[in-house]
Write a protein that holds these residues in place. Structure first.
Motif, PDB file in Angstrom:
ATOM      1  N   TRP A  69       0.836  -1.193   0.000  1.00 17.90           N
ATOM      2  CA  TRP A  69       0.000   0.000   0.000  1.00 17.90           C
ATOM      3  C   TRP A  69       0.867   1.238   0.000  1.00 17.90           C
ATOM      4  N   TRP A  70       0.245   2.386  -0.256  1.00 18.58           N
ATOM      5  CA  TRP A  70       0.951   3.666  -0.269  1.00 18.58           C
ATOM      6  C   TRP A  70       0.716   4.362   1.049  1.00 18.58           C
ATOM      7  N   GLY A  71       1.798   4.796   1.699  1.00 15.24           N
ATOM      8  CA  GLY A  71       1.680   5.510   2.952  1.00 15.24           C
ATOM      9  C   GLY A  71       2.466   4.820   4.046  1.00 15.24           C
ATOM     10  N   ALA A  72       2.416   5.382   5.236  1.00 17.48           N
ATOM     11  CA  ALA A  72       3.147   4.827   6.368  1.00 17.48           C
ATOM     12  C   ALA A  72       2.466   3.564   6.871  1.00 17.48           C
ATOM     13  N   ASP A  73       3.208   2.800   7.683  1.00 13.04           N
ATOM     14  CA  ASP A  73       2.676   1.535   8.173  1.00 13.04           C
ATOM     15  C   ASP A  73       1.349   1.715   8.898  1.00 13.04           C
ATOM     16  N   HIS A  74       1.297   2.674   9.800  1.00 14.76           N
ATOM     17  CA  HIS A  74       0.081   2.838  10.601  1.00 14.76           C
ATOM     18  C   HIS A  74      -0.785   4.000  10.125  1.00 14.76           C
ATOM     19  N   ASN A  75      -0.458   4.541   8.962  1.00 15.69           N
ATOM     20  CA  ASN A  75      -1.259   5.630   8.414  1.00 15.69           C
ATOM     21  C   ASN A  75      -1.272   5.558   6.886  1.00 15.69           C
ATOM     22  N   ILE A 306      18.822   6.148  10.735  1.00 17.23           N
ATOM     23  CA  ILE A 306      19.170   7.337  11.510  1.00 17.23           C
ATOM     24  C   ILE A 306      18.033   8.352  11.443  1.00 17.23           C
ATOM     25  N   ARG A 307      17.419   8.455  10.259  1.00 14.68           N
ATOM     26  CA  ARG A 307      16.254   9.346  10.114  1.00 14.68           C
ATOM     27  C   ARG A 307      15.097   8.868  11.007  1.00 14.68           C
ATOM     28  N   VAL A 308      14.863   7.557  11.036  1.00 19.05           N
ATOM     29  CA  VAL A 308      13.802   7.006  11.886  1.00 19.05           C
ATOM     30  C   VAL A 308      14.080   7.336  13.349  1.00 19.05           C
ATOM     31  N   PRO A 318       5.781   4.871  20.198  1.00 20.71           N
ATOM     32  CA  PRO A 318       6.586   3.669  19.949  1.00 20.71           C
ATOM     33  C   PRO A 318       6.026   2.860  18.787  1.00 20.71           C
ATOM     34  N   SER A 319       6.905   2.183  18.084  1.00 21.35           N
ATOM     35  CA  SER A 319       6.484   1.355  16.963  1.00 21.35           C
ATOM     36  C   SER A 319       7.543   0.303  16.708  1.00 21.35           C
ATOM     37  N   PRO A 320       7.175  -0.814  16.072  1.00 24.78           N
ATOM     38  CA  PRO A 320       8.178  -1.826  15.726  1.00 24.78           C
ATOM     39  C   PRO A 320       9.297  -1.258  14.861  1.00 24.78           C
ATOM     40  N   ARG A 321       8.962  -0.270  14.038  1.00 23.32           N
ATOM     41  CA  ARG A 321       9.968   0.311  13.158  1.00 23.32           C
ATOM     42  C   ARG A 321      11.053   1.035  13.960  1.00 23.32           C
ATOM     43  N   LEU A 322      10.668   1.691  15.060  1.00 24.85           N
ATOM     44  CA  LEU A 322      11.630   2.379  15.897  1.00 24.85           C
ATOM     45  C   LEU A 322      12.558   1.381  16.576  1.00 24.85           C
ATOM     46  N   LYS A 323      11.999   0.308  17.093  1.00 23.69           N
ATOM     47  CA  LYS A 323      12.830  -0.727  17.711  1.00 23.69           C
ATOM     48  C   LYS A 323      13.778  -1.326  16.682  1.00 23.69           C
ATOM     49  N   ALA A 325      15.045   0.183  14.127  1.00 25.29           N
ATOM     50  CA  ALA A 325      16.114   1.153  13.881  1.00 25.29           C
ATOM     51  C   ALA A 325      17.187   1.063  14.956  1.00 25.29           C
ATOM     52  N   HIS A 326      16.766   0.912  16.210  1.00 23.45           N
ATOM     53  CA  HIS A 326      17.741   0.743  17.287  1.00 23.45           C
ATOM     54  C   HIS A 326      18.591  -0.509  17.053  1.00 23.45           C
ATOM     55  N   ASP A 327      17.937  -1.600  16.672  1.00 21.02           N
ATOM     56  CA  ASP A 327      18.671  -2.847  16.432  1.00 21.02           C
ATOM     57  C   ASP A 327      19.676  -2.670  15.300  1.00 21.02           C
ATOM     58  N   ALA A 328      19.254  -2.020  14.212  1.00 22.71           N
ATOM     59  CA  ALA A 328      20.127  -1.868  13.044  1.00 22.71           C
ATOM     60  C   ALA A 328      21.351  -1.019  13.361  1.00 22.71           C
ATOM     61  N   LEU A 329      21.206  -0.083  14.303  1.00 28.98           N
ATOM     62  CA  LEU A 329      22.300   0.819  14.641  1.00 28.98           C
ATOM     63  C   LEU A 329      23.064   0.379  15.895  1.00 28.98           C
ATOM     64  N   GLY A 330      22.758  -0.831  16.380  1.00 23.26           N
ATOM     65  CA  GLY A 330      23.477  -1.369  17.527  1.00 23.26           C
ATOM     66  C   GLY A 330      23.176  -0.665  18.823  1.00 23.26           C
ATOM     67  N   LEU A 331      21.942  -0.154  18.972  1.00 22.54           N
ATOM     68  CA  LEU A 331      21.579   0.615  20.163  1.00 22.54           C
ATOM     69  C   LEU A 331      20.634  -0.176  21.049  1.00 22.54           C
ATOM     70  N   PRO A 332      20.751  -0.033  22.367  1.00 27.88           N
ATOM     71  CA  PRO A 332      19.743  -0.610  23.255  1.00 27.88           C
ATOM     72  C   PRO A 332      18.451   0.195  23.148  1.00 27.88           C
ATOM     73  N   PHE A 333      17.358  -0.416  23.557  1.00 31.38           N
ATOM     74  CA  PHE A 333      16.075   0.291  23.513  1.00 31.38           C
ATOM     75  C   PHE A 333      15.455   0.249  24.906  1.00 31.38           C
ATOM     76  N   PRO A 334      15.290   1.402  25.535  1.00 31.88           N
ATOM     77  CA  PRO A 334      15.630   2.753  25.062  1.00 31.88           C
ATOM     78  C   PRO A 334      17.105   3.076  25.287  1.00 31.88           C
ATOM     79  N   VAL A 335      17.564   4.164  24.689  1.00 31.77           N
ATOM     80  CA  VAL A 335      18.938   4.614  24.861  1.00 31.77           C
ATOM     81  C   VAL A 335      19.077   5.310  26.218  1.00 31.77           C
ATOM     82  N   ARG A 336      20.113   4.924  26.959  1.00 36.14           N
ATOM     83  CA  ARG A 336      20.386   5.587  28.243  1.00 36.14           C
ATOM     84  C   ARG A 336      21.787   6.192  28.263  1.00 36.14           C
ATOM     85  N   ASP A 337      22.726   5.527  27.601  1.00 31.80           N
ATOM     86  CA  ASP A 337      24.091   6.054  27.503  1.00 31.80           C
ATOM     87  C   ASP A 337      24.218   6.768  26.164  1.00 31.80           C
TER      88      ASP A 337
END
Length: 368
Positions: A69-75, A306-308, A318-323, A325-337
């Motif tokens: 479909w055309w548009g964002a996942d939840h919109n 990085i844009r996400v 929160p969304s699966p896409r945000l999580k 993005a953290h995984d792809a960039l090697g970041l814990p979720f949520p970021v604390r350090d």
């Protein structure tokens, strides 16, 4: 990850059947408002069902699944088209769908693959290896009757086919192999190629100038190979943030803003999508036919995480896409350090930019 060929639930199958019956009757896919009304009458949440279909390449912005479909996942766009891919046709049980697949698009893919052999005889000039859809299925009994249907579906098969709807011509997409005998083989290969890697570890980042150097190398290489600059240089007070460490969340977000703005403002022709880095794969594929499109797409999609991440500060839902993005960039979720997180983001960005530079350099046409 759930497979593209796994059985569907009742709501998913209802949507597939609705979209397919509309397509066979009218020769085009229906709009979301139409599908949504039918789904609501069956007490189904349309957006939830759309997002429930298994997807290949789930950590990236471009996902392949049974229904698109055309548009964002939840919109999704209410006036946008709801379309079926070949993964969707796997779940359609009628002879017309089977013919489109086995006697049509799989044959088309095979002929696209075979046409590439012309390159073996032309080491210095890129030959035209595109294949016309109508010609590819000519002589196959009955196939000419549904070329239009095949063309509409082919436009959504970006993993395997880059299809031009105006010329009805196709060339290879991202898959290294197009010699498929069955739809199951094809979908298994799509899953294997597009499935994201497991979450990566934090990369070391010790040189504050490394990211700026990677941007500069990419810019210079693009100018040498394609005669134009690529990177729009921000003011020094902003670009310097890419070389500075951070110690808190505001500084982390400020660095993300500068980096995403640099990526957004890349000097890539066109206006859609609005972010320059997302237009880069198509631009490079057009200008450098020999380029490794899969490597380019992977590097660009990593940069897009990085844009996400940056947008999450503006739209914190929160969304699966945000999580992802953290995984792809090697970041814990949520970021604390935030100091470690900024180092990891810069390290991944540097790696992706260096990959782009290397692929552009490798695809440079031989000197005439």
């Amino acid at each position: 990850m759930t497979g593209l060929t796994d059985p569907l639930d009742e709501a998913q199958q209802f949507m597939i059947d609705l979209v397919w019956s509309t397509f066979t009757e009218h020769g085009e896919f229906p709009k979301l408002f139409y599908v949504n009304h039918h789904m609501r009458k069956q007490r189904h949440d349309t957006v939830a069902v759309l997002n429930s279909f298994p997807a290949a390449w789930t950590t990236m912005t471009r996902r392949y699944r049974a229904v698109g479909w055309w548009g964002a996942d939840h919109n999704p766009d209410a006036d946008g088209t709801i379309s079926l891919t070949l993964a969707g046709l796997h779940h359609v049980r009628d002879d017309h769908a089977a013919d489109i697949v086995s006697r049509g698009l799989l044959t088309f893919m095979q002929q696209i693959a075979q046409a590439q052999d012309a390159i073996l005889k032309s080491p210095f000039e890129m030959p035209d290896t595109s294949v016309n859809l109508g010609e590819a299925v000519q002589g196959i009994g009955g196939a000419q009757d549904y070329v239009h249907h095949m063309a509409v579906i082919a436009e959504h098969e970006w993993p395997s086919i880059r299809f031009n709807g105006n010329t009805q011509a196709g060339s290879p997409g991202m898959l290294p192999n197009l010699e498929f005998q069955t739809l199951a083989e094809y979908l298994n290969d799509v899953t294997a190629v597009l499935t994201p890697p497991t979450a990566v570890d934090e990369l070391p980042f010790t040189d504050p100038r490394a990211l700026l150097r990677a941007l500069n190398f990419l810019d210079v290489t693009h100018e040498l190979v394609l005669d134009s600059r690529l990177v729009s240089r921000p003011p020094m007070d902003r670009s310097s943030l890419l070389a500075l460490d951070v110690h808190d969340e505001p500084a982390f977000q400020a660095g993300l803003v500068v980096l995403t703005d640099v990526l957004r403002d890349l000097k890539v022709p066109g206006a859609n999508p609005p972010n320059g880095h997302l237009r880069l794969p198509g631009h490079l594929a057009q200008r450098l036919p020999a380029i490794n499109e899969t490597a380019i797409q992977q590097a660009v999609e990593l940069l897009d995480q990085i844009r996400v991440l940056r947008n999450s500060a503006v739209h914190p839902k929160p969304s699966p896409r945000l999580k992802a993005a953290h995984d792809a960039l090697g970041l814990p979720f949520p970021v604390r350090d935030f100091a470690a997180a900024w180092d990891s983001v810069r390290a991944h960005a540097e790696r992706a930019l260096n990959r782009l530079q290397e692929e552009i350099q490798a695809a440079r046409p031989p000197e005439s």
